[in-house]
Design a protein around this motif. Structure first.
Motif, PDB file in Angstrom:
ATOM      1  N   UNK A 156       8.721  12.803  64.554  1.00 49.38           N
ATOM      2  CA  UNK A 156       7.450  13.485  65.191  1.00 49.38           C
ATOM      3  C   UNK A 156       7.953  13.639  66.851  1.00 49.38           C
ATOM      4  N   UNK A 157       8.506  12.498  67.233  1.00 53.38           N
ATOM      5  CA  UNK A 157       8.707  12.445  68.673  1.00 53.38           C
ATOM      6  C   UNK A 157       9.695  13.662  68.882  1.00 53.38           C
ATOM      7  N   UNK A 158      10.831  13.761  67.908  1.00 50.92           N
ATOM      8  CA  UNK A 158      11.845  14.748  68.280  1.00 50.92           C
ATOM      9  C   UNK A 158      11.236  16.153  67.921  1.00 50.92           C
ATOM     10  N   UNK A 159      10.253  16.261  67.286  1.00 48.29           N
ATOM     11  CA  UNK A 159       9.543  17.614  66.801  1.00 48.29           C
ATOM     12  C   UNK A 159       8.788  17.972  68.153  1.00 48.29           C
ATOM     13  N   UNK A 160       8.264  17.187  68.773  1.00 53.63           N
ATOM     14  CA  UNK A 160       7.461  17.151  70.172  1.00 53.63           C
ATOM     15  C   UNK A 160       8.569  17.546  71.146  1.00 53.63           C
ATOM     16  N   UNK A 161       9.771  16.914  71.414  1.00 50.60           N
ATOM     17  CA  UNK A 161      10.548  17.190  72.278  1.00 50.60           C
ATOM     18  C   UNK A 161      11.193  18.550  72.333  1.00 50.60           C
ATOM     19  N   UNK A 162      11.595  19.248  70.947  1.00 53.86           N
ATOM     20  CA  UNK A 162      12.081  20.367  70.765  1.00 53.86           C
ATOM     21  C   UNK A 162      10.897  21.584  71.020  1.00 53.86           C
TER      22      UNK A 162
END
Length: 201
Positions: A156-162
């Protein structure tokens, strides 16, 4: 009687879509604050009462335009990532579609980056549209982790970062030529993938 009722419904739907299409172009040209119902009615050569028959206010129209553009963006993204089962290629497709959509879906992107203090529940609306994209990216990352392609602790946090990274490219992209955008992506994607790809042991 049923066919007649369907015909009336189709006619109303067509008129509503005409209003949305014209409003979409006018909002993008003048912005939400400067656009008036008179502008929209004038573009369609209709009286204001005709507009108010389908929408209760300018804000109501703008919300419908945002929903329309968000739906179009999601459909384009899903169609693009559906052409491959490779998570890396799907992430690349997502980024390319989103960047190419910036100029085409100007109201949605303008709304996401600016403060619309006069628009009720603007914060909730912005979160709603962002959540749609984050869920798509997260599903790709989850599959990449499952296949052993990505090593990610929190998808989730990686998706938000992307999504945040892509948002940071929006302003310069609007001023750049297509070839420059392509070069920028070619430089950025290896950095992204080398950071989340699984390392062979």
């Amino acid at each position: 009687m049923k066919n007649e009722s369907n015909g009336i419904h189709d006619s109303k739907s067509a008129t509503r879509n005409q209003i949305l299409k014209a409003s979409q172009e006018i909002f993008e040209k003048y912005g939400y604050k400067k656009t008036t119902i008179d502008d929209i009615a004038g573009e369609l050569h209709k009286g204001k009462s005709s507009i108010y028959y389908y929408f209760i206010s300018k804000e109501d129209i703008f919300r419908a335009v945002l929903d329309k553009e968000a739906c179009e963006l999601k459909e384009e993204i899903l169609a693009a990532i559906g052409r491959t089962n490779n998570p890396k290629e799907q992430i690349t497709s997502y980024i390319e579609v989103r960047i190419n959509a910036i100029k085409k879906l100007g109201n949605l992107f303008d709304f996401q980056k600016k403060q619309y203090l006069s628009l009720e529940n603007a914060k909730e609306l912005r979160a709603k549209y962002e959540t749609i994209e984050i869920e798509v990216i997260k599903s790709i990352l989850d599959e990449g982790v499952r296949q052993g392609i990505f090593t990610i602790r929190n998808t989730y946090m990686t998706a938000l970062s992307i999504m945040t990274i892509i948002k940071g490219l929006e302003a310069p992209i609007l001023m750049e030529a297509e070839e420059t955008i392509k070069e920028r992506l070619e430089e950025m994607l290896p950095i992204l993938f080398n950071g989340i790809s699984a390392v062979a042991k």
